[in-house]
Design a protein around this motif. Structure first.
Motif, short mmCIF file in Angstrom:
data_model
loop_
_atom_site.label_atom_id
_atom_site.label_comp_id
_atom_site.label_asym_id
_atom_site.label_seq_id
_atom_site.Cartn_x
_atom_site.Cartn_y
_atom_site.Cartn_z
N HIS A 83 0.81 -1.22 0.00
CA HIS A 83 0.00 0.00 0.00
C HIS A 83 0.84 1.27 0.00
O HIS A 83 0.30 2.37 0.14
CB HIS A 83 -0.94 0.00 1.21
CG HIS A 83 -1.83 -1.21 1.28
ND1 HIS A 83 -2.92 -1.38 0.45
CD2 HIS A 83 -1.77 -2.32 2.06
CE1 HIS A 83 -3.50 -2.54 0.72
NE2 HIS A 83 -2.83 -3.14 1.69
N TRP B 232 2.14 2.62 -2.42
CA TRP B 232 1.83 3.42 -3.60
C TRP B 232 0.84 4.54 -3.29
O TRP B 232 0.72 5.52 -4.04
CB TRP B 232 1.29 2.54 -4.72
CG TRP B 232 0.07 1.75 -4.36
CD1 TRP B 232 0.03 0.47 -3.89
CD2 TRP B 232 -1.30 2.18 -4.46
NE1 TRP B 232 -1.26 0.07 -3.67
CE2 TRP B 232 -2.10 1.10 -4.01
CE3 TRP B 232 -1.91 3.36 -4.87
CZ2 TRP B 232 -3.48 1.17 -3.96
CZ3 TRP B 232 -3.30 3.44 -4.83
CH2 TRP B 232 -4.07 2.36 -4.38
N ARG B 233 0.11 4.44 -2.17
CA ARG B 233 -0.88 5.45 -1.82
C ARG B 233 -0.24 6.79 -1.44
O ARG B 233 -0.93 7.80 -1.31
CB ARG B 233 -1.74 4.96 -0.66
CG ARG B 233 -2.56 3.70 -1.00
CD ARG B 233 -3.41 3.28 0.18
NE ARG B 233 -4.04 2.00 -0.03
CZ ARG B 233 -5.20 1.82 -0.69
NH1 ARG B 233 -5.84 2.87 -1.17
NH2 ARG B 233 -5.70 0.60 -0.84
N LYS B 234 1.08 6.80 -1.25
CA LYS B 234 1.78 8.04 -0.91
C LYS B 234 1.68 9.08 -2.02
O LYS B 234 1.76 10.28 -1.77
CB LYS B 234 3.26 7.75 -0.65
CG LYS B 234 3.55 6.91 0.57
CD LYS B 234 5.06 6.72 0.70
CE LYS B 234 5.42 5.84 1.89
NZ LYS B 234 6.89 5.64 1.99
N ASP C 190 -0.15 10.63 -5.72
CA ASP C 190 -1.47 10.74 -6.37
C ASP C 190 -1.43 10.20 -7.80
O ASP C 190 -0.37 9.89 -8.34
CB ASP C 190 -1.96 12.19 -6.34
CG ASP C 190 -1.02 13.16 -7.04
OD1 ASP C 190 -0.11 12.70 -7.77
OD2 ASP C 190 -1.18 14.38 -6.84
N SER D 167 -4.97 4.18 -8.43
CA SER D 167 -5.18 5.49 -7.82
C SER D 167 -6.47 6.16 -8.30
O SER D 167 -6.94 7.11 -7.68
CB SER D 167 -4.00 6.42 -8.16
OG SER D 167 -2.78 5.86 -7.73
#
Length: 338
Positions: free
Chosen positions: A203, A205-207, A209, A259
């Motif tokens: 997770h 990758w959520r850092k 946008d 995303s």
């Protein structure tokens, strides 16, 4: 769990790219070369999406083995069904177009080896079916390593084989890998399928946008074009179906879809993208049919006319989607009556 519409949305462009690869001319002109090169994201994206969706079904699922068997059986049925279809089509064409039928049938039978049919997906005119059988092998290997809790190890191993596979294609200009083809599970599909599976469990990758991932995708798309030009136009290497940049291009494109899960929601092209496997399986048949049509009315595809290429690709795509929907409707009617 929220449905990710973006995956099917991107699948539409991926299956359209596959049709473009198979209908547009090769790499003689720079414009066609760039189009072919950019379209190469399609198959890796399909594999990543398959691995990701498979992970959502088996992770923390006590019935994961049952789902695994059901999934593999379903894909195998698709593969065998279309393999039989293309084999039957090939035999009919041999009877219709060749004088010495027995000789041609013997040659054809010689290509139907166990290795070709069960691993490479070769032997018939349905050469695109390599994707389907490669996915079966990749899922089986992936599930084994999942049960052993060694998915990360498999990702590293598959990554190494993916890099090695480059030397069976355009990178063979440096040192050639002694294999007949790298269009197979070990060199392409395994890595991208495992990558998708692994992405479902991380997770970090959520850092960032969606815009960041889109820009990174664009950067590596350009990098892939430049890599292809350097290898094939500069060094005169063999034609490449995937490149080093393809890894990052595919990764960031898929992170973009994660995303923006609502991207393409309620759009027709998203619905079409959801049927991409059916279009993929049948489109080679319609490429032949459209070629026959063009020849019968005196159109010569070798002229590399952009308008003719667009017409060709559009006809193949629309016919493939329409026929697949008709087949699905007929299948539903048959099940209802049974």
């Amino acid at each position: 769990m929220q449905r990710n519409y973006a995956i099917d949305f991107i699948k539409f462009f991926a299956i359209l790219s596959v049709v473009i690869i198979h209908t547009f001319p090769g790499n003689e002109q720079l414009g066609y070369f760039v189009l072919d090169n950019l379209s190469r994201f399609a198959v890796p994206f399909f594999f990543v999406a398959s691995g990701y969706l498979f992970s959502l079904k088996v992770e923390n699922n006590p019935e994961s083995f049952s789902y695994f068997k059901k999934y593999v059986t379903k894909i195998l049925k698709i593969y065998v069904s279309w393999l039989v279809f293309y084999a039957g089509y090939d035999v009919i064409r041999i009877f219709l177009t060749h004088g010495n039928v027995n000789v041609e049938l013997a040659k054809y039978k010689g290509n139907l080896t166990v290795l070709n049919l069960l691993y490479y997906g070769q032997g018939t005119s349905g050469y695109q079916l390599w994707f389907v059988i490669s996915l079966v092998w990749s899922i089986m290997i992936l599930y084994l390593f999942y049960r052993l809790n060694r998915v990360r190890l498999l990702l590293v191993i598959a990554f190494c084989f993916n890099l090695l596979g480059l030397f069976g294609q355009s990178y063979s200009v440096f040192d050639e890998l002694p294999v007949s083809t790298t269009r197979a599970a070990l060199y392409i599909s395994l890595f991208y399928t495992v990558l998708g599976f692994w992405l479902a469990s991380v997770h970090t990758w959520r850092k960032y946008d969606a815009r960041t991932y889109f820009y990174l995708f664009c950067f590596f798309a350009i990098s892939q074009v430049l890599e292809g030009i350097w290898l094939q136009k500069g060094l005169e290497s063999e034609h490449g179906e995937y490149f080093f940049s393809t890894i990052f291009l595919t990764l960031f494109l898929f992170l973009y879809t994660l995303s923006k899960p609502n991207l393409g929601k309620d759009l027709l092209i998203t619905k079409i993208g959801g049927n991409s496997l059916g279009i993929y399986a049948i489109h080679i048949f319609f490429i032949d049919m459209v070629d026959i049509l063009f020849e019968s009315i005196g159109l010569d595809k070798s002229t590399q006319s952009l308008l003719l290429n667009l017409l060709d690709a559009s006809l193949v795509f629309v016919l493939s989607y329409t026929m697949y929907n008709l087949l699905q409707s007929a299948k539903l009617v048959f099940k209802t009556r049974a």
